[in-house]
Design a protein around this motif. Structure first.
Motif, PDB file in Angstrom:
ATOM      1  N   ILE A 329       0.867  -1.182   0.000  1.00 13.77           N
ATOM      2  CA  ILE A 329       0.000   0.000   0.000  1.00 13.77           C
ATOM      3  C   ILE A 329       0.901   1.227   0.000  1.00 13.77           C
ATOM      4  N   ALA A 330       0.559   2.239  -0.797  1.00 13.78           N
ATOM      5  CA  ALA A 330       1.420   3.426  -0.846  1.00 13.78           C
ATOM      6  C   ALA A 330       0.669   4.611  -1.431  1.00 13.78           C
ATOM      7  N   THR A 331       1.168   5.787  -1.091  1.00 13.95           N
ATOM      8  CA  THR A 331       0.752   7.004  -1.776  1.00 13.95           C
ATOM      9  C   THR A 331       1.709   7.236  -2.948  1.00 13.95           C
ATOM     10  N   ALA A 332       1.460   8.280  -3.693  1.00 19.24           N
ATOM     11  CA  ALA A 332       2.314   8.646  -4.826  1.00 19.24           C
ATOM     12  C   ALA A 332       2.489  10.157  -4.818  1.00 19.24           C
ATOM     13  N   PRO A 333       3.491  10.657  -5.539  1.00 18.27           N
ATOM     14  CA  PRO A 333       3.675  12.120  -5.569  1.00 18.27           C
ATOM     15  C   PRO A 333       2.437  12.881  -6.002  1.00 18.27           C
ATOM     16  N   ASP A 334       1.589  12.257  -6.847  1.00 19.19           N
ATOM     17  CA  ASP A 334       0.385  12.946  -7.308  1.00 19.19           C
ATOM     18  C   ASP A 334      -0.883  12.447  -6.622  1.00 19.19           C
ATOM     19  N   SER A 335      -0.734  11.812  -5.446  1.00 15.26           N
ATOM     20  CA  SER A 335      -1.924  11.349  -4.727  1.00 15.26           C
ATOM     21  C   SER A 335      -2.845  12.527  -4.427  1.00 15.26           C
ATOM     22  N   PRO A 336      -4.163  12.306  -4.526  1.00 13.75           N
ATOM     23  CA  PRO A 336      -5.102  13.415  -4.338  1.00 13.75           C
ATOM     24  C   PRO A 336      -5.140  13.973  -2.929  1.00 13.75           C
ATOM     25  N   ARG A 337      -4.675  13.218  -1.946  1.00 18.84           N
ATOM     26  CA  ARG A 337      -4.713  13.722  -0.577  1.00 18.84           C
ATOM     27  C   ARG A 337      -3.763  12.916   0.295  1.00 18.84           C
ATOM     28  N   GLY A 338      -3.468  13.475   1.462  1.00 20.00           N
ATOM     29  CA  GLY A 338      -2.626  12.796   2.432  1.00 20.00           C
ATOM     30  C   GLY A 338      -3.462  12.286   3.604  1.00 20.00           C
ATOM     31  N   GLY A 339      -2.777  11.977   4.694  1.00 20.14           N
ATOM     32  CA  GLY A 339      -3.476  11.498   5.880  1.00 20.14           C
ATOM     33  C   GLY A 339      -3.926  10.061   5.797  1.00 20.14           C
ATOM     34  N   VAL A 340      -3.452   9.319   4.770  1.00 21.35           N
ATOM     35  CA  VAL A 340      -3.824   7.913   4.614  1.00 21.35           C
ATOM     36  C   VAL A 340      -2.565   7.098   4.348  1.00 21.35           C
ATOM     37  N   MET A 341      -2.676   5.775   4.538  1.00 17.53           N
ATOM     38  CA  MET A 341      -1.550   4.904   4.214  1.00 17.53           C
ATOM     39  C   MET A 341      -1.332   4.853   2.706  1.00 17.53           C
ATOM     40  N   GLY A 342      -2.415   4.992   1.960  1.00 17.43           N
ATOM     41  CA  GLY A 342      -2.301   4.967   0.519  1.00 17.43           C
ATOM     42  C   GLY A 342      -3.319   4.045  -0.110  1.00 17.43           C
ATOM     43  N   TRP A 343      -3.017   3.638  -1.343  1.00 15.66           N
ATOM     44  CA  TRP A 343      -3.881   2.780  -2.130  1.00 15.66           C
ATOM     45  C   TRP A 343      -3.148   1.466  -2.406  1.00 15.66           C
ATOM     46  N   VAL A 344      -3.909   0.398  -2.563  1.00 15.29           N
ATOM     47  CA  VAL A 344      -3.315  -0.921  -2.792  1.00 15.29           C
ATOM     48  C   VAL A 344      -2.569  -0.931  -4.123  1.00 15.29           C
ATOM     49  N   LEU A 345      -1.346  -1.436  -4.096  1.00 15.69           N
ATOM     50  CA  LEU A 345      -0.519  -1.490  -5.299  1.00 15.69           C
ATOM     51  C   LEU A 345      -0.949  -2.635  -6.211  1.00 15.69           C
ATOM     52  N   PRO A 346      -0.640  -2.556  -7.505  1.00 15.27           N
ATOM     53  CA  PRO A 346      -0.948  -3.662  -8.413  1.00 15.27           C
ATOM     54  C   PRO A 346      -0.292  -4.956  -7.924  1.00 15.27           C
ATOM     55  N   GLY A 347      -1.026  -6.052  -8.094  1.00 11.11           N
ATOM     56  CA  GLY A 347      -0.505  -7.351  -7.681  1.00 11.11           C
ATOM     57  C   GLY A 347      -0.923  -7.778  -6.291  1.00 11.11           C
ATOM     58  N   PHE A 348      -1.717  -6.950  -5.599  1.00  8.85           N
ATOM     59  CA  PHE A 348      -2.137  -7.280  -4.244  1.00  8.85           C
ATOM     60  C   PHE A 348      -3.629  -7.024  -4.067  1.00  8.85           C
ATOM     61  N   GLU A 349      -4.200  -7.656  -3.060  1.00  9.81           N
ATOM     62  CA  GLU A 349      -5.577  -7.421  -2.653  1.00  9.81           C
ATOM     63  C   GLU A 349      -5.597  -7.096  -1.168  1.00  9.81           C
ATOM     64  N   ALA A 350      -6.524  -6.239  -0.781  1.00  6.79           N
ATOM     65  CA  ALA A 350      -6.708  -5.899   0.626  1.00  6.79           C
ATOM     66  C   ALA A 350      -8.185  -6.014   0.973  1.00  6.79           C
ATOM     67  N   ARG A 351      -8.448  -6.485   2.166  1.00  2.33           N
ATOM     68  CA  ARG A 351      -9.813  -6.573   2.676  1.00  2.33           C
ATOM     69  C   ARG A 351      -9.845  -6.016   4.091  1.00  2.33           C
ATOM     70  N   VAL A 352     -10.852  -5.230   4.382  1.00  3.44           N
ATOM     71  CA  VAL A 352     -11.095  -4.771   5.757  1.00  3.44           C
ATOM     72  C   VAL A 352     -12.198  -5.662   6.305  1.00  3.44           C
ATOM     73  N   ALA A 353     -11.874  -6.439   7.341  1.00  2.00           N
ATOM     74  CA  ALA A 353     -12.756  -7.529   7.756  1.00  2.00           C
ATOM     75  C   ALA A 353     -13.120  -7.452   9.231  1.00  2.00           C
ATOM     76  N   ASP A 354     -14.240  -8.101   9.566  1.00  2.00           N
ATOM     77  CA  ASP A 354     -14.649  -8.218  10.969  1.00  2.00           C
ATOM     78  C   ASP A 354     -13.972  -9.428  11.589  1.00  2.00           C
ATOM     79  N   GLU A 355     -14.381  -9.785  12.786  1.00  2.00           N
ATOM     80  CA  GLU A 355     -13.713 -10.886  13.501  1.00  2.00           C
ATOM     81  C   GLU A 355     -13.941 -12.235  12.846  1.00  2.00           C
ATOM     82  N   HIS A 356     -14.884 -12.317  11.901  1.00  2.00           N
ATOM     83  CA  HIS A 356     -15.149 -13.566  11.188  1.00  2.00           C
ATOM     84  C   HIS A 356     -14.543 -13.553   9.787  1.00  2.00           C
ATOM     85  N   ASP A 357     -13.733 -12.575   9.490  1.00  2.00           N
ATOM     86  CA  ASP A 357     -13.092 -12.398   8.183  1.00  2.00           C
ATOM     87  C   ASP A 357     -14.083 -11.972   7.096  1.00  2.00           C
TER      88      ASP A 357
END
Length: 535
Positions: A329-357
């Motif tokens: 996960i990363a930002t870029a020099p032209d990212s629209p905003r800060g204050g975040v870890m970034g966006w998922v890079l190509p080649g990966f998947e991310a899920r925000v999950a509860d205690e049951h996945d």
């Protein structure tokens, strides 16, 4: 000379360290590759050094798959040993240079290392390690300014770092074979040895140079220690891109910008707490008289990142990765905003999950789960810990233990850590290990170790203790007990002697209540001069 991300891509079978080293020699030849410990290496020097060190390892009885532990600062021998292991098909086991005897013993025993490469200044620490409980057979000592201390280590062959051996052919390793075991602090138990395959190391380099836009004419400079993936990754970036990497001995707030000037750095690497520390220095011309065009700064507070850019002209890119995963996960020099870890890079998947996945909707906090599309881009598990491996990689997702929120535009924002871990000065601290040390003090009956926030927007370590009846040690005594048995960064800043701890109905300590309570009026603070000795 420039390079592109596409130039760095290799077929799956060639995503190994030996193939990377051969490629860099062919493509980049006599271009500068490495500056470390007063030495300068060219790109075509690197595979020769790796092959010769592999020869010395084999002459010492190291075979394919054997583990070689390395306990040293940022010096040429560290990198040479790491590359030699990769060339020979052995497994490097870097050890945090702040580790003391009990931790060193654990790393050696858990990894079953046969050889330890150690800097002379760290030899005395082995006096409090029971090497009979390990598989260690031989120690190579790297000479220091003060010579080699005399330490009696029965049953182990102790000798000076040998000269390079006869160059040997590279082992036929595959992308799934283990290159290194990197220890990450345990949260409810001992530290876990992360099995890092060759292809994972390759992808660390590719993803990092992609995010930072590394070119062949760049000079990468890091003050971070080589026992962490962050610094090891800078070599992978240089290897794949044709850039040069400069390794500084250590981070110095006053010496940071002069060091960047001296090496002509164009890309720098910082951790969250380092930026407020640099901003606390008096403003000076050196902050602007440099060639740095971009920096990587994971975990830097938003306001600090903005102030850093205003003072130095360097924009720091945010990002997320772990020893078990990759740069995902990363930002870029032209990212629209800060204050975040970034966006998922190509080649990966991310899920925000509860205690049951189960996946949660945007805007709702949950655990960050990750997986990779490319084979062997993540670690393959924890060494000799199959239960922990299954737990972390359950349902075919790696469970990070971090609580995050996904925003509507796909950006991921860090909230806090679910795991019972503490992060200070860029180091992961196991509360379990600190508790074990304090629990071993004869006056301590019960202890809970937990994080509290510091003025640097990171964690500080606090311990709440119940003493045994009839004992009344001064907090200073408890601090000194820790100083002799823990890495400097893990020694608690705050000690609170209490009568009881908040508990569940079944007696388990409720650390979240202690964290919420924070620093109490009764807590004793370790003196600033003691905290600053190695911070």
């Amino acid at each position: 000379m420039t390079t592109t991300e596409a130039d760095a891509l290799l077929p799956v079978a060639q995503r190994t360290l030996p193939q990377m080293l051969r490629r860099q020699a062919t493509r980049f030849g006599d271009a500068p590759a490495v500056r470390i410990g007063g030495q300068r290496w060219r790109h075509d020097d690197v595979p020769r050094r790796a092959a010769a060190r592999a020869g010395a390892l084999q002459a010492a009885g190291i075979e394919r798959g054997d583990r070689v532990a390395i306990l040293a600062g940022n010096r040429a021998e560290f990198l040479e040993a790491f590359l030699g292991c990769g060339w020979a098909g052995a497994v490097a086991v870097p050890i945090n240079s702040a580790s003391m005897g009990p931790q060193i013993e654990y790393f050696l025993a858990n990894s079953q290392a046969k050889l330890l490469v150690i800097e002379a200044q760290y030899l005395p620490r082995l006096a409090t390690a029971d090497l009979a409980r390990t598989s260690l057979q031989r120690i190579w000592v790297l000479e220091g300014e003060g010579g080699t201390p005399g330490v009696d280590l029965p049953g182990v062959v102790v000798e000076a770092w040998p000269a390079a051996g006869e160059a040997v052919a590279a082992a036929e390793v595959g992308p799934a074979d283990t290159l290194a075991i990197l220890y990450t602090s345990g949260t409810t138990g001992p530290s876990k040895g992360v099995l890092c395959p060759h292809a994972q190391y390759y992808w660390w380099g590719v993803n990092s140079l992609r995010v930072l836009g590394v070119r062949g004419d760049d000079v990468l400079c890091t003050t971070l220690p080589l026992f962490h993936i962050n610094a090891l990754n800078t070599f992978a970036q240089a290897c794949l891109s044709g850039a040069e990497v400069a390794f500084e001995g250590r981070f110095s707030a006053s010496g940071f910008w002069p060091a960047m000037q001296a090496c002509g750095a164009t890309v720098v690497y910082l951790l969250g707490a380092m930026v407020p520390i640099l901003l606390a220095q008096p403003e000076g011309a050196a902050e602007r008289e440099h060639r740095v065009r971009v920096g990587l700064g994971p975990g830097v507070p938003g306001a600090a990142g903005e102030a850093f850019a205003a003072r130095t002209g360097v924009r720091l890119l945010e990002g997320y990765g772990s020893t078990e995963t990759n740069f995902v996960i990363a930002t870029a020099p032209d990212s629209p905003r800060g204050g975040v870890m970034g966006w998922v890079l190509p080649g990966f998947e991310a899920r925000v999950a509860d205690e049951h996945d189960a996946e949660l909707p945007d805007g709702q906090a949950g655990e960050l789960l990750l997986r990779a599309h490319e084979p062997h881009a993540f670690a393959s598990g924890y060494f000799n810990m199959p239960d922990k491996t299954i737990e972390a990689w359950r349902n075919l997702w790696f469970h990070t233990g971090d609580r995050v929120v996904r925003e509507a535009d796909g950006a991921l924002r860090f909230v806090d850590r679910i795991k019972d871990a503490i992060r200070r000065r860029g180091e992961n601290i196991s509360s379990f290990e600190v508790e074990q040390v304090l629990q071993s003090h004869p006056a301590v009956a019960t202890v809970a170790v937990y994080p509290v926030r510091s003025e640097l927007a990171e964690d500080e370590v606090m311990a709440a203790l119940i003493l045994r009846e009839g004992h009344a040690p001064a907090p200073q005594e408890l601090a000194e007990w820790c100083e002799a048995r823990l890495p400097y960064f893990a020694v608690p800043r705050w000690f609170d002697i209490v009568d009881d701890l908040p508990r569940t109905e079944n007696g388990k300590v409720q650390k979240y209540k202690l964290r919420e309570r924070g620093v109490t009026p009764t807590a004793w603070e370790r003196p600033a001069q003691a905290r600053a000795r190695r911070a």
